[in-house]
Each structure stands twice: as C-alpha cells, then as structure tokens.
Write a protein that holds these residues in place. Structure first.
Motif, PDB file in Angstrom:
ATOM      1  N   ALA A  26       0.842  -1.202   0.000  1.00 43.47           N
ATOM      2  CA  ALA A  26       0.000   0.000   0.000  1.00 43.47           C
ATOM      3  C   ALA A  26       0.876   1.250   0.000  1.00 43.47           C
ATOM      4  N   LEU A  27       1.934   1.244   0.808  1.00 43.99           N
ATOM      5  CA  LEU A  27       2.829   2.397   0.841  1.00 43.99           C
ATOM      6  C   LEU A  27       3.569   2.572  -0.477  1.00 43.99           C
ATOM      7  N   ASP A  28       3.906   1.479  -1.144  1.00 41.31           N
ATOM      8  CA  ASP A  28       4.536   1.589  -2.456  1.00 41.31           C
ATOM      9  C   ASP A  28       3.604   2.289  -3.449  1.00 41.31           C
ATOM     10  N   LEU A  29       2.303   2.120  -3.272  1.00 38.34           N
ATOM     11  CA  LEU A  29       1.322   2.708  -4.196  1.00 38.34           C
ATOM     12  C   LEU A  29       0.931   4.138  -3.817  1.00 38.34           C
ATOM     13  N   VAL A  30       0.748   4.413  -2.525  1.00 39.88           N
ATOM     14  CA  VAL A  30       0.222   5.724  -2.124  1.00 39.88           C
ATOM     15  C   VAL A  30       0.937   6.319  -0.921  1.00 39.88           C
ATOM     16  N   GLY A  31       2.115   5.824  -0.596  1.00 39.11           N
ATOM     17  CA  GLY A  31       2.748   6.198   0.656  1.00 39.11           C
ATOM     18  C   GLY A  31       3.534   7.481   0.678  1.00 39.11           C
ATOM     19  N   LEU A  36      -1.032  11.021  -1.281  1.00 39.41           N
ATOM     20  CA  LEU A  36      -2.162  11.058  -0.343  1.00 39.41           C
ATOM     21  C   LEU A  36      -2.844  12.421  -0.342  1.00 39.41           C
ATOM     22  N   LEU A  37      -2.101  13.491  -0.539  1.00 37.49           N
ATOM     23  CA  LEU A  37      -2.736  14.807  -0.613  1.00 37.49           C
ATOM     24  C   LEU A  37      -3.582  14.941  -1.879  1.00 37.49           C
ATOM     25  N   VAL A  38      -3.141  14.363  -2.984  1.00 38.19           N
ATOM     26  CA  VAL A  38      -3.953  14.356  -4.202  1.00 38.19           C
ATOM     27  C   VAL A  38      -5.228  13.548  -3.965  1.00 38.19           C
ATOM     28  N   ILE A  39      -5.105  12.379  -3.336  1.00 41.46           N
ATOM     29  CA  ILE A  39      -6.289  11.565  -3.022  1.00 41.46           C
ATOM     30  C   ILE A  39      -7.221  12.343  -2.092  1.00 41.46           C
ATOM     31  N   ARG A  40      -6.655  12.967  -1.049  1.00 40.61           N
ATOM     32  CA  ARG A  40      -7.470  13.772  -0.128  1.00 40.61           C
ATOM     33  C   ARG A  40      -8.240  14.841  -0.879  1.00 40.61           C
ATOM     34  N   ASP A  41      -7.557  15.565  -1.778  1.00 38.12           N
ATOM     35  CA  ASP A  41      -8.220  16.635  -2.500  1.00 38.12           C
ATOM     36  C   ASP A  41      -9.240  16.110  -3.498  1.00 38.12           C
ATOM     37  N   ALA A  42      -8.974  14.959  -4.087  1.00 38.90           N
ATOM     38  CA  ALA A  42      -9.981  14.345  -4.968  1.00 38.90           C
ATOM     39  C   ALA A  42     -11.233  13.991  -4.165  1.00 38.90           C
ATOM     40  N   THR A  94     -11.452   1.978  -6.177  1.00 45.18           N
ATOM     41  CA  THR A  94     -10.218   1.705  -5.444  1.00 45.18           C
ATOM     42  C   THR A  94      -9.743   2.956  -4.708  1.00 45.18           C
ATOM     43  N   GLY A  95      -9.799   4.091  -5.359  1.00 41.87           N
ATOM     44  CA  GLY A  95      -9.415   5.344  -4.718  1.00 41.87           C
ATOM     45  C   GLY A  95     -10.358   5.712  -3.582  1.00 41.87           C
ATOM     46  N   ARG A  96     -11.667   5.535  -3.792  1.00 41.20           N
ATOM     47  CA  ARG A  96     -12.638   5.835  -2.738  1.00 41.20           C
ATOM     48  C   ARG A  96     -12.447   4.916  -1.534  1.00 41.20           C
ATOM     49  N   ASP A  97     -11.939   3.702  -1.767  1.00 39.54           N
ATOM     50  CA  ASP A  97     -11.668   2.770  -0.660  1.00 39.54           C
ATOM     51  C   ASP A  97     -10.593   3.288   0.295  1.00 39.54           C
ATOM     52  N   LEU A  98      -9.864   4.322  -0.098  1.00 37.93           N
ATOM     53  CA  LEU A  98      -8.862   4.921   0.788  1.00 37.93           C
ATOM     54  C   LEU A  98      -9.480   5.880   1.807  1.00 37.93           C
ATOM     55  N   PHE A  99     -10.782   6.140   1.724  1.00 37.89           N
ATOM     56  CA  PHE A  99     -11.398   7.076   2.662  1.00 37.89           C
ATOM     57  C   PHE A  99     -11.123   6.729   4.124  1.00 37.89           C
ATOM     58  N   PRO A 100     -11.308   5.471   4.558  1.00 36.29           N
ATOM     59  CA  PRO A 100     -11.009   5.182   5.967  1.00 36.29           C
ATOM     60  C   PRO A 100      -9.540   5.412   6.330  1.00 36.29           C
ATOM     61  N   VAL A 101      -8.638   5.223   5.373  1.00 32.05           N
ATOM     62  CA  VAL A 101      -7.212   5.457   5.622  1.00 32.05           C
ATOM     63  C   VAL A 101      -6.969   6.953   5.830  1.00 32.05           C
ATOM     64  N   VAL A 102      -7.514   7.772   4.944  1.00 30.27           N
ATOM     65  CA  VAL A 102      -7.350   9.222   5.060  1.00 30.27           C
ATOM     66  C   VAL A 102      -8.016   9.715   6.346  1.00 30.27           C
TER      67      VAL A 102
END
Length: 155
Positions: A26-31, A36-42, A94-102
């Motif tokens: 996971a960190l290799d992909l979005v770490g 993570l700031l791009v995902i947060r802003d999306a 897949t990107g929306r699945d990161l919501f709990p992580v953020v």
C-alpha cells in the motif's frame, strides 16, 4: 496484480519493497506525501490539474508524476470534463476505498499534530456533525490494537 505501463506501453509490475506485506505494498502505491494529498483533494472535490496544484502547492512536474502514477494504479481515472474542453481526474472505487485510511490519518493528526486550541480543519458529516473516531474492533466488539493482534501468513 497492480501494474504500470512502461514507455513502450507494456505493463510492468511495481518493484515491491516487501512483496508479502500488504502495508508495504500500500505504501509503495500511495505512501508518499503528495499522492495522499492528491487523493485527499480528490475526495474533497478537486478534479483538474489546476485545482490539485492550487490546493497542494505541489510543483507541476511532481503533480504530473503523481497523477500518472495514481491513474496507472487504478486509484484515479481520467475523463473528459463536462465542458468538453479538458480532462479531469475522478476517484475510482479503489481510490474511494482509501477514505477510511485518510480519515484515520486525519484523526491521528488531530490528536498528535496540533497543540491544544490550535486552529485546524474538521471533518463533519452532511448534517455538520463531527465524524466519530474510528476504532477497530474484533467480531465480538473487543477493541483491537497492536498488543492483541498478530500477522499471519496466508498461502
């Protein structure tokens, strides 16, 4: 398996830091910070290159790289904007699945990265109510933490 395209268009699997560890993958992909700031802003509604750059302050070359990477890994998708004049980025499932992580990172930051009374943003639901703390529990409701969990290899 997640893969990215090389310059000739062929799929190349990522060079995993620790191939057996889901956290490492996971960190290799979005770490990195910018991904993570791009995902947060999306998640907050940013869609265009300009919006991402304005919100994050990221350099154009780094933003281009992160948008390509997140798109190649299936976290963002590109589509034509409603105006028809430019492309925009939207979260995939897949990107929306990161919501709990953020959300968990946000809540950790609220507890540990601010002095008492220091101004900060707050995440609220559609009624303006603060989002409750995320607390993992076992099937029987027992709170989970590093002391009462363990990693088990699955083959």
């Amino acid at each position: 398996m997640v893969s990215i395209c090389n310059s000739s268009g062929g799929a190349v699997p990522p060079n995993w830091t620790d191939p057996d560890c889901p956290v490492a993958r996971a960190l290799d992909l979005v770490g990195d910070r910018w991904s993570l700031l791009v995902i947060r802003d999306a998640m907050d509604g940013a869609r265009s290159f300009t919006e991402f750059q304005r919100r994050t302050g990221i350099a154009r070359n780094i933003l281009t790289d992160r948008l390509r990477k997140l798109t190649a890994h299936g976290l963002l998708d590109q589509r034509t904007a409603p105006s028809g004049r430019r492309r925009e980025y939207v979260l995939t499932d897949t990107g929306r699945d990161l919501f709990p992580v953020v959300l968990t990172l946000r809540q950790w930051g609220e507890r540990h990265a601010f002095e008492p009374g220091e101004p900060r943003s707050a995440l609220v639901d559609q009624h303006g109510t603060p989002v409750p703390e995320i607390a993992p529990t076992s099937a029987d409701g027992t709170p989970l933490n590093a002391e009462n969990t363990q990693v088990q290899k699955i083959r």
